[in-house]
Design a protein around this motif. Structure first.
Motif, PDB file in Angstrom:
ATOM      1  N   ALA A   1      -0.581   3.943   1.126  1.00 49.05           N
ATOM      2  CA  ALA A   1      -0.856   2.789   1.134  1.00 49.05           C
ATOM      3  C   ALA A   1      -1.145   2.114  -0.412  1.00 49.05           C
ATOM      4  O   ALA A   1      -0.969   0.944   0.046  1.00 49.05           O
ATOM      5  CB  ALA A   1      -2.807   3.202   0.050  1.00 49.05           C
ATOM      6  N   VAL A   2      -0.493   2.503  -1.455  1.00 49.41           N
ATOM      7  CA  VAL A   2       0.361   1.234  -2.429  1.00 49.41           C
ATOM      8  C   VAL A   2       1.659   0.993  -1.525  1.00 49.41           C
ATOM      9  O   VAL A   2       1.446  -0.848  -2.152  1.00 49.41           O
ATOM     10  CB  VAL A   2       1.092   2.152  -3.163  1.00 49.41           C
ATOM     11  CG1 VAL A   2       1.626   1.432  -4.780  1.00 49.41           C
ATOM     12  CG2 VAL A   2      -0.143   2.427  -4.488  1.00 49.41           C
ATOM     13  N   ASP A   3       2.641   1.460  -0.764  1.00 47.43           N
ATOM     14  CA  ASP A   3       3.667   0.817  -0.478  1.00 47.43           C
ATOM     15  C   ASP A   3       2.865  -0.202   1.098  1.00 47.43           C
ATOM     16  O   ASP A   3       3.651  -1.691   0.675  1.00 47.43           O
ATOM     17  CB  ASP A   3       4.238   2.021   0.654  1.00 47.43           C
ATOM     18  CG  ASP A   3       4.962   2.624  -0.361  1.00 47.43           C
ATOM     19  OD1 ASP A   3       5.643   2.494  -1.331  1.00 47.43           O
ATOM     20  OD2 ASP A   3       5.415   3.717  -0.175  1.00 47.43           O
ATOM     21  N   ALA A   4       2.178   0.230   1.763  1.00 48.40           N
ATOM     22  CA  ALA A   4       1.654  -1.852   2.283  1.00 48.40           C
ATOM     23  C   ALA A   4       0.855  -2.375   1.819  1.00 48.40           C
ATOM     24  O   ALA A   4       1.203  -4.062   1.923  1.00 48.40           O
ATOM     25  CB  ALA A   4       0.253  -0.722   2.719  1.00 48.40           C
ATOM     26  N   ALA A   5       0.180  -2.258   0.297  1.00 51.95           N
ATOM     27  CA  ALA A   5      -0.060  -3.320  -0.588  1.00 51.95           C
ATOM     28  C   ALA A   5       1.053  -3.994  -0.938  1.00 51.95           C
ATOM     29  O   ALA A   5       0.941  -5.144  -1.121  1.00 51.95           O
ATOM     30  CB  ALA A   5      -0.961  -2.887  -1.371  1.00 51.95           C
ATOM     31  N   LEU A   6       2.419  -3.643  -0.881  1.00 59.10           N
ATOM     32  CA  LEU A   6       3.540  -3.958  -1.759  1.00 59.10           C
ATOM     33  C   LEU A   6       3.877  -4.813  -0.723  1.00 59.10           C
ATOM     34  O   LEU A   6       4.947  -5.460  -0.638  1.00 59.10           O
ATOM     35  CB  LEU A   6       4.153  -3.028  -2.254  1.00 59.10           C
ATOM     36  CG  LEU A   6       3.752  -2.671  -3.774  1.00 59.10           C
ATOM     37  CD1 LEU A   6       4.686  -1.148  -4.397  1.00 59.10           C
ATOM     38  CD2 LEU A   6       3.490  -3.373  -5.192  1.00 59.10           C
ATOM     39  N   GLN A   7       4.008  -4.463   0.317  1.00 61.67           N
ATOM     40  CA  GLN A   7       4.572  -4.911   1.398  1.00 61.67           C
ATOM     41  C   GLN A   7       3.956  -5.697   1.811  1.00 61.67           C
ATOM     42  O   GLN A   7       4.747  -6.465   2.862  1.00 61.67           O
ATOM     43  CB  GLN A   7       5.754  -3.446   2.460  1.00 61.67           C
ATOM     44  CG  GLN A   7       6.374  -2.922   1.785  1.00 61.67           C
ATOM     45  CD  GLN A   7       6.577  -1.659   3.067  1.00 61.67           C
ATOM     46  OE1 GLN A   7       6.243  -1.589   4.012  1.00 61.67           O
ATOM     47  NE2 GLN A   7       7.339  -0.639   2.072  1.00 61.67           N
ATOM     48  N   HIS A   8       2.943  -5.638   2.631  1.00 64.38           N
ATOM     49  CA  HIS A   8       2.504  -6.275   3.449  1.00 64.38           C
ATOM     50  C   HIS A   8       0.744  -7.095   2.740  1.00 64.38           C
ATOM     51  O   HIS A   8       0.174  -8.201   3.283  1.00 64.38           O
ATOM     52  CB  HIS A   8       1.366  -5.484   4.619  1.00 64.38           C
ATOM     53  CG  HIS A   8       2.905  -5.160   5.405  1.00 64.38           C
ATOM     54  ND1 HIS A   8       3.890  -5.900   5.784  1.00 64.38           N
ATOM     55  CD2 HIS A   8       2.821  -3.618   5.358  1.00 64.38           C
ATOM     56  CE1 HIS A   8       4.563  -4.655   6.458  1.00 64.38           C
ATOM     57  NE2 HIS A   8       4.350  -3.122   6.146  1.00 64.38           N
ATOM     58  N   GLY A   9       0.443  -6.941   1.494  1.00 71.27           N
ATOM     59  CA  GLY A   9      -0.881  -6.742   0.851  1.00 71.27           C
ATOM     60  C   GLY A   9      -1.687  -6.756   0.825  1.00 71.27           C
ATOM     61  O   GLY A   9      -3.008  -6.669   0.733  1.00 71.27           O
ATOM     62  N   ALA A  10      -2.179  -5.345   1.484  1.00 74.44           N
ATOM     63  CA  ALA A  10      -2.899  -4.814   2.581  1.00 74.44           C
ATOM     64  C   ALA A  10      -3.765  -3.931   1.053  1.00 74.44           C
ATOM     65  O   ALA A  10      -2.947  -3.791   0.203  1.00 74.44           O
ATOM     66  CB  ALA A  10      -2.830  -3.411   3.465  1.00 74.44           C
ATOM     67  N   SER A  11      -4.820  -4.102   1.466  1.00 77.36           N
ATOM     68  CA  SER A  11      -5.891  -2.933   0.213  1.00 77.36           C
ATOM     69  C   SER A  11      -6.394  -1.557   0.996  1.00 77.36           C
ATOM     70  O   SER A  11      -6.014  -1.779   2.199  1.00 77.36           O
ATOM     71  CB  SER A  11      -7.696  -3.756   0.144  1.00 77.36           C
ATOM     72  OG  SER A  11      -8.243  -4.323   1.849  1.00 77.36           O
ATOM     73  N   TRP A  12      -6.429  -1.388   0.074  1.00 75.15           N
ATOM     74  CA  TRP A  12      -7.425   0.555   0.154  1.00 75.15           C
ATOM     75  C   TRP A  12      -7.916   0.760  -0.312  1.00 75.15           C
ATOM     76  O   TRP A  12      -8.832   0.472  -1.502  1.00 75.15           O
ATOM     77  CB  TRP A  12      -5.954   1.303  -0.048  1.00 75.15           C
ATOM     78  CG  TRP A  12      -5.607   2.351  -1.722  1.00 75.15           C
ATOM     79  CD1 TRP A  12      -5.970   2.805  -2.417  1.00 75.15           C
ATOM     80  CD2 TRP A  12      -5.479   0.892  -2.574  1.00 75.15           C
ATOM     81  NE1 TRP A  12      -6.279   2.739  -3.714  1.00 75.15           N
ATOM     82  CE2 TRP A  12      -4.791   1.694  -3.458  1.00 75.15           C
ATOM     83  CE3 TRP A  12      -4.179   0.562  -2.542  1.00 75.15           C
ATOM     84  CZ2 TRP A  12      -4.381   1.760  -4.889  1.00 75.15           C
ATOM     85  CZ3 TRP A  12      -3.491  -0.548  -3.741  1.00 75.15           C
ATOM     86  CH2 TRP A  12      -2.725   0.731  -4.607  1.00 75.15           C
ATOM     87  N   ASP A  13      -8.570   1.822   0.204  1.00 76.23           N
ATOM     88  CA  ASP A  13     -10.371   2.353  -0.324  1.00 76.23           C
ATOM     89  C   ASP A  13     -10.151   3.675   0.472  1.00 76.23           C
ATOM     90  O   ASP A  13     -10.102   4.448   1.510  1.00 76.23           O
ATOM     91  CB  ASP A  13     -11.167   1.649   0.058  1.00 76.23           C
ATOM     92  CG  ASP A  13     -12.718   2.072  -0.117  1.00 76.23           C
ATOM     93  OD1 ASP A  13     -13.101   3.494  -0.978  1.00 76.23           O
ATOM     94  OD2 ASP A  13     -13.343   1.159  -0.318  1.00 76.23           O
ATOM     95  N   LEU A  14      -9.721   5.081  -0.861  1.00 76.79           N
ATOM     96  CA  LEU A  14     -10.083   6.151  -0.238  1.00 76.79           C
ATOM     97  C   LEU A  14     -10.621   6.740  -1.438  1.00 76.79           C
ATOM     98  O   LEU A  14     -10.633   6.980  -2.357  1.00 76.79           O
ATOM     99  CB  LEU A  14      -8.421   6.248   0.116  1.00 76.79           C
ATOM    100  CG  LEU A  14      -7.357   5.689   0.912  1.00 76.79           C
ATOM    101  CD1 LEU A  14      -5.840   6.142   0.207  1.00 76.79           C
ATOM    102  CD2 LEU A  14      -7.525   6.259   2.343  1.00 76.79           C
ATOM    103  N   ASP A  15     -10.785   8.332  -0.588  1.00 73.76           N
ATOM    104  CA  ASP A  15     -11.460   9.434  -1.359  1.00 73.76           C
ATOM    105  C   ASP A  15     -10.742  10.396  -1.214  1.00 73.76           C
ATOM    106  O   ASP A  15     -10.416  11.493  -0.361  1.00 73.76           O
ATOM    107  CB  ASP A  15     -12.818   9.869  -0.802  1.00 73.76           C
ATOM    108  CG  ASP A  15     -13.768   8.870  -0.708  1.00 73.76           C
ATOM    109  OD1 ASP A  15     -13.759   7.925  -1.562  1.00 73.76           O
ATOM    110  OD2 ASP A  15     -15.055   9.576  -0.651  1.00 73.76           O
ATOM    111  N   LEU A  16     -10.151  11.030  -2.864  1.00 70.04           N
ATOM    112  CA  LEU A  16      -8.688  11.718  -2.183  1.00 70.04           C
ATOM    113  C   LEU A  16      -8.891  12.522  -3.462  1.00 70.04           C
ATOM    114  O   LEU A  16      -9.869  12.400  -4.837  1.00 70.04           O
ATOM    115  CB  LEU A  16      -7.871  11.182  -3.107  1.00 70.04           C
ATOM    116  CG  LEU A  16      -6.919  10.182  -1.585  1.00 70.04           C
ATOM    117  CD1 LEU A  16      -5.948   9.397  -1.949  1.00 70.04           C
ATOM    118  CD2 LEU A  16      -6.664  10.505  -0.612  1.00 70.04           C
TER     119      LEU A  16
END
Length: 653
Positions: free
Chosen positions: A349-364
């Motif tokens: 999720a963090v990599d996708a945010a850094l590379q593509h500006g994607a957001s995330w919402d996860l229960d972990l």
């Protein structure tokens, strides 16, 4: 004029030899230009300094008109002015008064000069002697000084304007006498009229708010003793009784410091900071409220600046991770707290945010610094600038209790559904026995019972039938909740058309106008969605039964989010919206059984089906004006396919 030389500087002149030589020496050594003219304005004496000032040699100007040394624009009327002066009886005076006069050099250059004139009556007539001083440099310096004065005045004006705008004033104190000097703007900053201001240190202390007075005095004394600058903030009470915040700066006067001697004078600035202090107070209260809210909701925030990798966290982030707030923390450090099985998900999720500006919402799951295993909801978002991620920020919430409650609720619901299904199934066997034996009894005693006995037996049979319907409803609800959802394309238009066709076959005598919009597409469990549509359309069919011309419509309208909102509408009995909250509760009815048959299970079933698909269900109605049921289903669409299927059943067959 005598024919002999008229130049007083000529040793061969009529002046006695010793006196002539002395006079010549004096005139030649003079630093100012000395020029003598006769009554005809001819130059008869011209010293060496005059040669240097005007550039003409003595031979070139002797017996020449004085106008030779004057700019042309000043020549007219000069002779008359000199003659008038000669008649005044005044022996000497300054020429030009306050007006600057000008001379003309041999090279044609004009220059300013300062001149005085004197007249001497001789046997041969009047002689006019002018002493001239070249003031070119002085004039330049004066003009430069005037320009500097003008610039200084403008700078002072701008400084005063800036002081007024910035609410800044200037002050000075003599530490020996404790007397203070305040500029006008400083008085405005303090909110006290100059005439009422006690210009002493004690006077300043009296202006300071009592709660701040001791702290200011201690700071001032410490700065004086240590010969350090003073920087203090405090409140003052203005002349009108108001309260305002002041920032006072003070420093040592450098020229006041002798070798080994303490400074005895301080200078400084004073400015009003009331607005800033109010803003700081609001921010502080907002931060306190935010921290308290975060602590209550167990929600913390974090931010990472990509250029410096600096990481900022709210207090709750430290509490959730059970980390000392003074400890340094980084993004990698935060990621390291997630449980091993959660690492792939959070890092992806963090990599996708850094590379593509994607957001995330996860229960972990997450392991705290003390080794406790907790559940968190982690949300993150990238901030882009010119297509590049410049910051990451996110929110973290401790949802351990929520997860535990969800697990307990799932177990409870499962147990309740199992119990409901088991009870409903187990009740069916004795109910079937009661129903069967009541029919056998009715056949056996037929014709032998009186009217009351037959009524009792009919009530027993009706009761068992109603209880059977209740059991069927419970089983239907349990099945909706327990069934695993399938996923496939579903054509709601075709489904609705088929259900309504079945009802028209069952009741051919009804007069019903049916409109079904084509192309209503969804995605979900076809069997459960058919159950929902059957119940909605059965309700529409049932509650329009008393209308001479019934109308049932199935269609859609655009939703606020761009997805379709499906609806089933009728012009039947409707209901009072005051009771809409009871509509989707099992076994709740808004009409009597004798008026419209049913058990109150249908709409509860629809509600569960729509909820399990992640959609929403609501209704709008009015008594005797029909009802409309709206619902949404994720993944739905409307395919343009040619309008609406219209059908009218007008009588038997």
């Amino acid at each position: 004029m005598p024919s002999s030389s008229t130049d007083p500087l000529d040793p061969g002149g009529s002046t006695p030899g010793g006196a002539a030589a002395l006079l010549a020496g004096v005139l030649e050594s003079a630093m100012d230009a000395i020029i003598t003219v006769d009554e005809q304005q001819r130059i008869v004496m011209y010293n060496q300094a005059a040669e240097q000032v005007f550039g003409w040699s003595r031979q070139e100007v002797l017996l020449q008109p004085l106008e030779k040394l004057m700019p042309e624009r000043f020549r007219a009327g000069h002779a008359q002015n000199v003659e008038r002066y000669g008649n005044t009886g005044v022996t000497s005076r300054r020429m030009g008064g306050r007006r600057v006069i000008h001379g003309l050099r041999r090279n044609g250059e004009e220059f300013p000069l300062d001149a005085s004139i004197s007249v001497l009556q001789t046997a041969e007539g009047k002689l006019y002697t002018t002493i001239v001083r070249d003031i070119t440099e002085l004039d330049r310096l004066q003009r430069e000084q005037a320009d500097n004065d003008a610039r200084l005045r403008e700078s002072q004006r701008r400084l005063q304007a800036a002081q007024r705008l910035a609410r800044i004033g200037y002050w000075q104190i003599d530490l020996d006498t404790n007397l203070m000097w305040w500029c006008d703007q400083a008085c405005d900053v303090l909110g006290v009229e100059r005439s009422l201001l006690d210009a002493s240190y004690d006077g300043l202390l009296r202006l300071i708010h009592p709660d701040d007075r001791q702290a200011f005095a201690a700071a001032r004394d410490a700065a004086v003793q240590a010969a350090l600058p003073l920087d203090a903030e405090f409140r003052v009470i203005t002349g009108s009784g108001g309260e305002r915040w002041i920032h006072l700066l003070g420093w040592i006067e450098e020229e006041d410091q002798g070798e080994g001697s303490p400074a005895r004078r301080r200078t400084g600035l004073i400015r009003e900071i009331t607005s800033r202090k109010r803003s700081e107070g609001l921010i502080a209260r907002s931060l306190e409220l935010l921290n308290r809210t975060g602590a209550l909701a167990k929600v913390g925030g974090w931010e990472v600046v990509m250029a410096s990798t600096a990481t900022y966290c709210s207090d709750e982030i430290y509490r959730i991770h059970e980390v000392d707030p003074s400890a340094a923390i980084t993004l990698e450090g935060l990621l390291g707290f997630y449980a091993a099985e959660a690492q792939p998900a959070i890092r992806a999720a963090v990599d996708a945010a850094l590379q593509h500006g994607a957001s995330w919402d996860l229960d972990l799951p997450l392991l705290t610094a003390k080794g406790r295993r907790i559940w968190v909801r982690t949300q993150g978002q990238a901030i882009l600038q010119d297509g590049t991620v410049v910051r990451l920020f996110g929110v973290l919430q401790d949802i351990t209790e929520i997860k535990a409650a969800e697990a307990a609720l799932r177990v409870s619901n499962h147990d309740l559904e199992a119990f409901s299904y088991s009870v409903s199934h187990d009740l069916r066997s004795p109910l079937n026995s009661i129903n069967g034996f009541s029919h056998l009894l009715a056949g056996k005693v037929a014709g032998t019972l009186d009217a009351q006995g037959e009524h009792y037996l009919a009530r027993i049979q009706a009761g068992t039938q109603q209880m059977g319907q209740l059991i069927d409803g419970l089983l239907s609800l349990a099945e909706v909740s327990r069934t695993l959802l399938g996923g496939a394309p579903v054509d709601l238009s075709v489904m609705a058309r088929a259900i309504l066709d079945d009802w028209q076959v069952r009741e051919p005598g009804r007069h019903v106008v049916v409109q079904v919009e084509k192309g209503l597409q969804s995605h979900g469990d076809a069997r459960l969605l058919r159950a929902a549509m059957e119940n909605l359309l059965e309700n529409a069919w049932k509650f329009t039964s008393k209308k001479a011309l019934a109308e049932i419509t199935v269609g859609h309208k655009p939703g606020a989010d761009g997805l379709p909102v499906f609806f089933v509408s009728d012009n039947g009995a409707g209901f009072d919206m005051a009771y809409v909250n009871k509509l989707f509760t099992p076994f709740q009815r808004l009409h009597g059984v004798t008026e419209f048959p049913g058990m109150g299970i249908g709409l509860a079933t629809v509600s569960r089906v729509i909820a399990r698909h992640g959609g929403r269900l609501w209704a709008e109605a009015a008594p005797e004006r029909g009802a409309t049921f709206f619902f949404t289903l994720p993944g739905s669409a409307v395919v343009a396919s040619g309008g609406t299927d219209n059908a009218t059943q007008t009588g038997p067959g």
